[in-house]
Scaffold this motif. Structure first.
Motif, PDB file in Angstrom:
ATOM      1  N   MET A   1      -4.541 -55.658 -49.122  1.00  0.00           N
ATOM      2  CA  MET A   1      -5.343 -56.821 -49.575  1.00  0.00           C
ATOM      3  C   MET A   1      -4.284 -57.871 -49.629  1.00  0.00           C
ATOM      4  O   MET A   1      -3.143 -58.013 -49.744  1.00  0.00           O
ATOM      5  N   ALA A   2      -4.826 -59.081 -49.201  1.00  0.00           N
ATOM      6  CA  ALA A   2      -4.010 -60.231 -49.104  1.00  0.00           C
ATOM      7  C   ALA A   2      -4.144 -61.416 -50.416  1.00  0.00           C
ATOM      8  O   ALA A   2      -5.044 -61.132 -51.016  1.00  0.00           O
ATOM      9  N   VAL A   3      -3.433 -62.191 -50.429  1.00  0.00           N
ATOM     10  CA  VAL A   3      -3.148 -63.147 -51.664  1.00  0.00           C
ATOM     11  C   VAL A   3      -4.468 -63.895 -51.678  1.00  0.00           C
ATOM     12  O   VAL A   3      -5.031 -64.191 -52.621  1.00  0.00           O
ATOM     13  N   THR A   4      -5.074 -64.508 -50.527  1.00  0.00           N
ATOM     14  CA  THR A   4      -6.152 -65.204 -50.591  1.00  0.00           C
ATOM     15  C   THR A   4      -7.272 -64.578 -50.638  1.00  0.00           C
ATOM     16  O   THR A   4      -7.357 -63.595 -50.299  1.00  0.00           O
ATOM     17  N   GLN A   6     -10.162 -65.739 -49.917  1.00  0.00           N
ATOM     18  CA  GLN A   6     -11.288 -66.158 -49.090  1.00  0.00           C
ATOM     19  C   GLN A   6     -11.458 -65.448 -47.692  1.00  0.00           C
ATOM     20  O   GLN A   6     -12.481 -65.457 -47.160  1.00  0.00           O
ATOM     21  N   ALA A   7     -10.411 -64.583 -47.501  1.00  0.00           N
ATOM     22  CA  ALA A   7     -10.443 -63.706 -46.339  1.00  0.00           C
ATOM     23  C   ALA A   7     -11.444 -62.543 -46.770  1.00  0.00           C
ATOM     24  O   ALA A   7     -11.641 -61.787 -45.759  1.00  0.00           O
ATOM     25  N   ARG A  55      -0.981 -66.092 -58.581  1.00  0.00           N
ATOM     26  CA  ARG A  55      -1.199 -65.936 -57.278  1.00  0.00           C
ATOM     27  C   ARG A  55      -1.498 -66.904 -56.191  1.00  0.00           C
ATOM     28  O   ARG A  55      -1.053 -67.148 -55.270  1.00  0.00           O
ATOM     29  N   TYR A  58       1.918 -68.817 -55.569  1.00  0.00           N
ATOM     30  CA  TYR A  58       2.717 -67.853 -54.802  1.00  0.00           C
ATOM     31  C   TYR A  58       2.141 -68.010 -53.328  1.00  0.00           C
ATOM     32  O   TYR A  58       2.913 -68.096 -52.287  1.00  0.00           O
ATOM     33  N   GLY A  59       0.631 -68.041 -53.390  1.00  0.00           N
ATOM     34  CA  GLY A  59       0.059 -68.268 -51.967  1.00  0.00           C
ATOM     35  C   GLY A  59       0.395 -69.508 -51.336  1.00  0.00           C
ATOM     36  O   GLY A  59       0.628 -69.598 -50.259  1.00  0.00           O
ATOM     37  N   TYR A 165      -7.079 -72.437 -47.804  1.00  0.00           N
ATOM     38  CA  TYR A 165      -6.347 -71.305 -48.220  1.00  0.00           C
ATOM     39  C   TYR A 165      -6.301 -71.142 -49.634  1.00  0.00           C
ATOM     40  O   TYR A 165      -6.534 -70.374 -50.430  1.00  0.00           O
TER      41      TYR A 165
ATOM     42  N   LEU B  47      -8.218 -68.196 -41.053  1.00  0.00           N
ATOM     43  CA  LEU B  47      -8.829 -67.631 -42.225  1.00  0.00           C
ATOM     44  C   LEU B  47      -8.094 -66.161 -42.206  1.00  0.00           C
ATOM     45  O   LEU B  47      -7.883 -65.441 -42.985  1.00  0.00           O
ATOM     46  N   GLU B  50      -3.444 -63.951 -43.195  1.00  0.00           N
ATOM     47  CA  GLU B  50      -3.488 -63.946 -44.703  1.00  0.00           C
ATOM     48  C   GLU B  50      -2.043 -63.768 -44.996  1.00  0.00           C
ATOM     49  O   GLU B  50      -1.086 -63.405 -44.404  1.00  0.00           O
ATOM     50  N   VAL B  51      -1.886 -64.341 -46.356  1.00  0.00           N
ATOM     51  CA  VAL B  51      -0.492 -64.045 -46.901  1.00  0.00           C
ATOM     52  C   VAL B  51      -0.231 -62.721 -47.265  1.00  0.00           C
ATOM     53  O   VAL B  51      -1.174 -61.873 -47.920  1.00  0.00           O
ATOM     54  N   PRO B  52       0.702 -61.836 -46.847  1.00  0.00           N
ATOM     55  CA  PRO B  52       0.966 -60.299 -47.036  1.00  0.00           C
ATOM     56  C   PRO B  52       0.943 -60.517 -48.700  1.00  0.00           C
ATOM     57  O   PRO B  52       1.658 -61.014 -49.494  1.00  0.00           O
ATOM     58  N   GLU B  53       0.300 -59.455 -49.037  1.00  0.00           N
ATOM     59  CA  GLU B  53       0.257 -58.891 -50.718  1.00  0.00           C
ATOM     60  C   GLU B  53       1.743 -58.277 -51.129  1.00  0.00           C
ATOM     61  O   GLU B  53       2.265 -57.578 -50.382  1.00  0.00           O
ATOM     62  N   TRP B  59       3.562 -58.911 -59.488  1.00  0.00           N
ATOM     63  CA  TRP B  59       3.118 -59.970 -60.351  1.00  0.00           C
ATOM     64  C   TRP B  59       3.643 -60.056 -62.055  1.00  0.00           C
ATOM     65  O   TRP B  59       3.919 -61.240 -62.449  1.00  0.00           O
TER      66      TRP B  59
END
Lengths: 204, 178
Positions: A1-4, A6-7, A55, A58-59, A165, B47, B50-53, B59
């Motif tokens: 899972m990514a931070v954004t 929208q993906a 989040r 950070y993104g 983003y 799109l 992605e930013v890596p989690e 968090w």
């Protein structure tokens, strides 16, 4: 899972992005209440805002610096700056807009210190003729796109990051960047054009 | 043919809002259709980046770090902070006026406790009843109140005198137990 967020689904078009709902129970109202509590010195209320926006911040920072360590440091700095300044926040814009402004400024300051002689790219780049509409095949390619985003001219980069983003509305992006909706729309289209060329350049 | 579509309108088209006129233009203008297609493809590409989690607990760690750093910050001065010394001064004046001429020992009867005392009001302090009982039973202790009444007497005691009284009562108790 990514931070954004929208993906999850890749829309063929940008979400137009309705203005955030206001009134009782809305996120903006919840932010306002938390901000007022912070202004009374209640640190727990700020904790709430951190949880709500960590989040996103950070993104945002990651998009600017493209590594976890710096994004982590910057995110913390953004929240600390917000805490120190929250007494002066008058609610003339949404809290999120205000926070994004702090975030963008913190990122730009960080980059200016880290790379004081960064070469400024021209607003438009020559077209290499390579198509950019090929699917990304690996994380490495995703990283290359992120790096290409970093090479965009400042206003275009900020617009792309905030609009695509961070999913802000054109109005919100304009508020964060101190610009107009028309300029934001034009900058976004320029950003996409330049991104296509930069990615093609990196592939080539 | 009309002029090419502006960048602003292109962005609006990416968002899915278009007029019949613009759709007509796109159908007839290869260049604008191509620009729009390329922009959509680039958007699709962007799109996917992605930013890596970060790791699972990140968090929570971030939240705690921010919270800790805020706690370590010097206390924030509130915008209405100037009111604090004014309010404190006003409070001090009120207290001074309410106590004026009523220092412990100056009058014959029991005194109201100072407002900052941790002790309950005299009329609600059951311990005073016990202390009074001891004092009345013991000539030596009864003499300590100098005729002012046990409440006023106790209120006027310094910390050292209070400790001495407690010790005397304990000694009295021990002797009684024996």
């Amino acid at each position: 899972m990514a931070v954004t967020a929208q993906a999850q689904a890749l829309p063929l078009v940008l979400a137009a992005g309705a203005a955030p709902a206001e009134g009782p129970g809305s996120p903006r109202e919840a932010d306002r209440e938390a901000v007022e509590a912070c202004q009374r010195g209640e640190r727990e209320a700020f904790d709430e805002l951190v949880v709500r926006y960590q989040r996103k911040m950070y993104g945002l920072c990651f998009r600017y610096v493209n590594n976890h360590e710096d994004a982590n440091d910057l995110t913390q700095e953004v929240f600390l700056k917000a805490w120190r300044a929250i007494g002066r926040f008058r609610g003339q814009s949404a809290f999120s807009t205000w926070l994004y402004r702090i975030g963008v400024n913190a990122c730009l300051n960080f980059l200016a210190k880290r790379r004081p002689h960064t070469q400024e790219l021209p607003e438009t780049l020559p077209d290499s003729g390579i198509r950019a509409d090929q699917r990304l095949e690996s994380r490495d390619q995703a990283r290359r796109v992120r790096e290409a985003v970093q090479r965009l001219p400042e206003k275009q980069r900020a617009t792309l990051i905030l609009k695509i983003y961070q999913e802000l509305t054109h109005q919100e992006v304009a508020q964060v960047l101190g610009s107009t909706v028309g300029t934001v729309k034009a900058n976004l289209f320029h950003a996409l054009g330049n991104l296509r060329k930069l990615v093609a350049e990196e592939r080539g | 043919m009309a002029a090419h579509l502006s960048d602003e309108i292109m962005t609006e088209l990416l968002e899915g809002s278009s007029s019949l006129e613009q759709e007509g233009h796109l159908a007839a203008c290869e260049e604008c259709a191509s620009r729009l297609g390329q922009a959509q493809a680039t958007l699709d590409l962007a799109l996917q980046a992605e930013v890596p989690e970060p790791p699972g607990l990140y968090w929570e760690v971030l939240r705690r770090n921010v919270s800790r750093r805020i706690a370590e910050e010097p206390r924030r001065r509130l915008p209405w902070g100037w009111l604090v010394p004014v309010a404190a001064t006003a409070g001090a004046i009120v207290v001074a006026l309410s106590l004026g001429g009523h220092s412990p020992g100056a009058s014959g009867g029991p005194q109201a406790l100072p407002p900052w005392s941790a002790l309950p009001p005299i009329e609600e302090d059951l311990d005073l009843v016990v202390v009074s009982g001891f004092a009345l039973e013991n000539d030596e202790l009864a003499g300590w109140d100098e005729g002012r009444g046990i409440g006023a007497f106790i209120v006027a005691l310094s910390d050292e005198e209070s400790a001495a009284l407690v010790e005397a009562l304990r000694a009295e108790r021990r002797e009684g137990d024996l």
